[in-house]
Design an enzyme around this catalytic site. Structure first.
Site, PDB file in Angstrom:
ATOM      1  N   THR A  99       0.837  -1.202   0.000  1.00  6.92           N
ATOM      2  CA  THR A  99       0.000   0.000   0.000  1.00  6.92           C
ATOM      3  C   THR A  99       0.866   1.244   0.000  1.00  6.92           C
ATOM      4  O   THR A  99       2.066   1.198   0.302  1.00  6.92           O
ATOM      5  CB  THR A  99      -0.900   0.059   1.239  1.00  6.92           C
ATOM      6  N   ASP A 100       0.275   2.360  -0.316  1.00  7.28           N
ATOM      7  CA  ASP A 100       0.912   3.637  -0.046  1.00  7.28           C
ATOM      8  C   ASP A 100       0.773   3.928   1.446  1.00  7.28           C
ATOM      9  O   ASP A 100       0.134   3.191   2.198  1.00  7.28           O
ATOM     10  CB  ASP A 100       0.285   4.737  -0.896  1.00  7.28           C
ATOM     11  N   TYR A 101       1.356   5.010   1.881  1.00  6.52           N
ATOM     12  CA  TYR A 101       1.493   5.372   3.287  1.00  6.52           C
ATOM     13  C   TYR A 101       0.123   5.432   3.982  1.00  6.52           C
ATOM     14  O   TYR A 101      -0.704   6.293   3.669  1.00  6.52           O
ATOM     15  CB  TYR A 101       2.174   6.745   3.356  1.00  6.52           C
ATOM     16  N   THR A 102      -0.125   4.521   4.899  1.00  4.04           N
ATOM     17  CA  THR A 102      -1.364   4.406   5.695  1.00  4.04           C
ATOM     18  C   THR A 102      -2.629   4.287   4.846  1.00  4.04           C
ATOM     19  O   THR A 102      -3.723   4.622   5.295  1.00  4.04           O
ATOM     20  CB  THR A 102      -1.529   5.585   6.693  1.00  4.04           C
TER      21      THR A 102
END
Length: 763
Positions: A287-290
């Site tokens: 995933t991307d950040y969070t």
């Protein structure tokens, strides 16, 4: 108990022997078997740990073993770290993983190596403007050499999101508006990063992002919703991602936006049905950040629900959010996910580490000797300077003001005139900003004692101090001058009056484009335009050196400033590269890969639009009851593919091998190009097609080929292209990739506007 102990020892021995297998035996079957052997030893907690990607932070060398993150690593709760820099720090953290954790599984170390590591190249939008795949691949190769020498084995690049909206800040990080060109660049970047053998210590694993459609947010606002038809997805946006998969990219990053109402990180159709089942991707998805946690705000449930949604969709690694680590065990117990799903994700992570050779030598990417010699060295900086010069786009040169002569007095004016830190542009996290070459530095080196430079600031980046503070981040100060606007302009005008020519270094600062840097107004700031007018009023020859990370609406500047050189943010060697072009040591050859609008009201504007049922006739501005505006023409300010040179190129007529073809025959297209000027130059010859009649509406033109051609003064060359039915296929209403017989226009020219045309029939 004894049998389990014997099995454990045997499996550890098998892992050890398999890790020493030669590279030639690093087949898919061997990788699967190796990963299975490790998987069999893992507890549920250790499996979930492999799916966890926290940020490394600034861990002090010598204290890594006692850091908070080390405790998690020892417990098997970390699969990788990102944004930890230096071979020594990474070696120390890796030691904790392979010597102090139970199963001694090595870590991945990732970083946003976007357009270079410490040696920085132009921002990706600038790199794409070279239209030179060899140079683009070379930039990624050098980035891989430097990053791997400092311990990094994984980069979150390339970003291949097609974008037609310059309000979106991350247009700077992509390759512009065209899927065909974007696909070529994706392949070049991945080849540069990964090479032909990922087990080599100077290659790193690439991560294509952001899957998918991140470049088309509503209103151009970052992280916003995306809504489009499946036909548009497949025909206009998906090609660069698919090309990356075909190039063997090792990992894919999810995007923040929703697609068909489901956020990408929880979208099973996207991550499994399309990416894996249809395209055959065999790497891992991060995933991307969070991004998993952010599905809560999207309205998809609590952390446990969205984490299960992501795993069920086909996501393998959770960046920063720790939803996988903290909730999947409960979801497994409740039957919301299966053990097999966890095992599949873990196995993909283990295979990636085997592909990189980390089980064989976990310290291979943390060699302090390499980091001393292979990072930010003279050779890499020289290459960066050359690539930067090739990326600059000459937009206007009325009266042949450029190139400048190395004599007299030059007034260098503007907020970007002497700012090393901002030369790198956005997403340059490992850069040595203070050692970048500013425009002032570059001019001084180029001129020596042959000419004088008078420096004046003239204006701040924007008049609003609070606005400027929002864009003066990430170690890239704008050095705001608190003197009055009138006093700054008065000082600049005085400098101009003492000079023979005025260079205006203006536009954006580095972080006015990039992530979370969307702008509703993409014209030049009013204080900079006021300064320009005052300098033009002096009557001196004026050149705008335009710094930008996006297409800007510079209609006023185009109408009033005699010469405009768009320099993007050209990287570590920006000042030298810009000086090379300004003084004619390098003939500019960059071409735009994103359309420049006349004003923001035209946005989104792009060359490969579709016709309406009421199109405006060519050459017209306005007709009532036609698709046009009352206040501005439909034309772009500068079209896709546009860029001038210090010489001139003359195009002959298109020659085609056959006006009527059948079946699998090939069409040969050729055209003569002559350099009619007095300087050697490079010209990007572009081939477009138009499908005149089809089962669904088709674009008015589509890029299908290009070649960057060197031509000496007076030289003529014949440029040849080849087209097959494959080049004419598209996704129809049913999302079948089809060729439909009919008539096609074949167009060749220096940009998407100024084209020669021939018509063919393909039966």
């Amino acid at each position: 108990m004894l049998n389990k102990y014997i099995l454990y020892i045997l499996l550890l021995g098998w892992i050890s022997s398999s890790c020493s297998t030669s590279v030639s035996n690093n087949s898919s079957d061997n990788l699967e078997a190796r990963a299975d052997s490790v998987l069999a030893l893992m507890t549920l907690e250790e499996k979930l740990g492999q799916l966890n990607l926290p940020v490394g932070g600034d861990i002090t060398t010598g204290e890594a073993g006692s850091s908070d993150i080390a405790v998690s690593i020892k417990a098997g709760k970390v699969g990788g770290l990102f944004n930890l820099k230096s071979a020594e720090k990474i070696r120390e953290i890796q030691r904790v993983a392979v010597e102090e954790s139970r199963l001694k599984i090595p870590l991945l170390f990732g970083m946003d190596v976007i357009h270079g590591y410490e040696t920085l190249f132009p921002i990706p939008l600038g790199l794409s403007s070279t239209w030179d795949m060899k140079l683009i691949e070379q930039s990624a190769r050098i980035a891989a050499i430097e990053a791997s020498a400092d311990g990094i084995n994984w980069t979150f690049s390339p970003m291949v999101d097609v974008s037609r909206d310059p309000r979106w800040g991350r247009v700077s990080e992509g390759n512009g508006e065209d899927p065909y060109l974007g696909a070529k660049i994706a392949k070049a970047m991945i080849q540069g990063y990964q090479g032909d053998d990922l087990t080599l210590a100077n290659t790193i694993m690439a991560c294509v992002k952001h899957f998918a459609l991140y470049g088309a947010p509503e209103a151009g606002r970052d992280y916003n919703s995306v809504d489009m038809s499946r036909q548009r997805m497949f025909n206009e946006y998906f090609l660069p991602y698919q090309a990356a998969v075909e190039a063997g990219v090792g990992s894919v990053m999810t995007s923040f936006n929703d697609i068909d109402g489901i956020p990408a990180s929880g979208n099973k159709w996207l991550m499994t049905d399309l990416l894996r089942d249809q395209w055959g991707f065999d790497g891992f998805v991060v995933t991307d950040y969070t991004a998993i946690n952010e599905m809560i705000a999207h309205g998809m449930g609590d952390l446990q629900q969205v984490s299960a949604l992501a795993l069920n969709a086909g996501v393998d690694m959770d960046m920063v959010g720790e939803g996988f680590l903290t909730t999947l065990a409960k979801s497994l117990e409740e039957g919301k996910i299966t053990k097999k799903q966890i095992d599949v994700a873990v196995k993909r992570m283990l295979i990636a580490k085997f592909r990189l050779g980390l089980f064989d030598d976990p310290y291979k990417y943390a060699d302090p000797e390499r980091s001393k010699n292979e990072i930010f060295n003279a050779e890499h900086r020289a290459i960066a300077r050359n690539i930067a010069a090739q990326s600059l786009v000459l937009l206007k040169n009325e009266g042949d003001i450029l190139p400048l002569q190395k004599k007299g007095t030059i007034a260098l004016i503007g907020p970007m005139a002497d700012n090393r830190e901002n030369m790198a542009g956005t997403w340059s996290v490992a850069g040595r900003f203070a050692e970048s070459v500013s425009l002032k530095d570059g001019l001084e080196k180029a001129l020596g004692d042959q000419a004088n430079i008078i420096l004046a600031r003239g204006a701040n980046v924007v008049p609003d101090a609070e606005y400027e503070a929002r864009v003066s981040i990430f170690g890239k100060p704008t050095y705001r001058d608190e003197r009055s606007e009138d006093l700054l302009i008065k000082e600049a005008v005085a400098a101009a009056n003492k000079s023979d020519v005025v260079l205006m270094a203006m536009g954006e600062s580095a972080e006015m484009s990039g992530e979370a840097a969307s702008r509703s107004d993409i014209e030049m700031p009013e204080n900079q335009r006021k300064l320009m007018q005052a300098l033009l009023d002096t009557g001196k020859p004026v050149v705008l050196v335009l710094f930008t990370g996006r297409p800007l609406a510079i209609k006023w500047e185009s109408e009033n400033v005699p010469a405009i050189l768009n320099v993007w943010f050209a990287g570590s060697e920006a000042g030298d590269a810009i000086a090379d072009v300004l003084f004619g040591d390098v003939n500019p050859s960059g071409k735009l890969t994103a359309t420049f609008p006349q004003n923001v009201g035209q946005v989104p504007i792009f060359y490969n639009q579709k016709n309406t049922g009421r199109p405006l006739p060519d050459g017209e501005w306005f007709q009532k009851f036609r698709s046009n505006y009352l206040d501005v023409s439909n034309d772009p300010l500068y079209p896709f593919g546009y860029g001038l040179s210090y010489t001139q190129f003359e195009y002959g007529d298109i020659q085609i091998s056959n006006k009527s073809l059948e079946g699998d025959r090939k069409l040969e297209v050729s055209i003569q190009i002559k350099n009619t000027g007095e300087r050697d130059g490079l010209e990007v010859v572009q081939l477009y097609i138009r499908d005149l009649v089809a089962s669904i509406t088709r674009p008015v033109k589509e890029l299908k080929g290009f070649e960057k051609v060197p031509l000496k003064a007076g030289e003529t060359k014949t440029v040849k292209f080849e087209l097959t039915k494959e080049n004419l296929k598209f996704y129809n209403f049913d999302i079948d990739f089809v060729f439909e017989p009919g008539e096609f226009d074949i167009m060749v020219g220096p940009n998407s506007r100024d084209l020669k045309t021939a018509r063919i029939e393909w039966k």
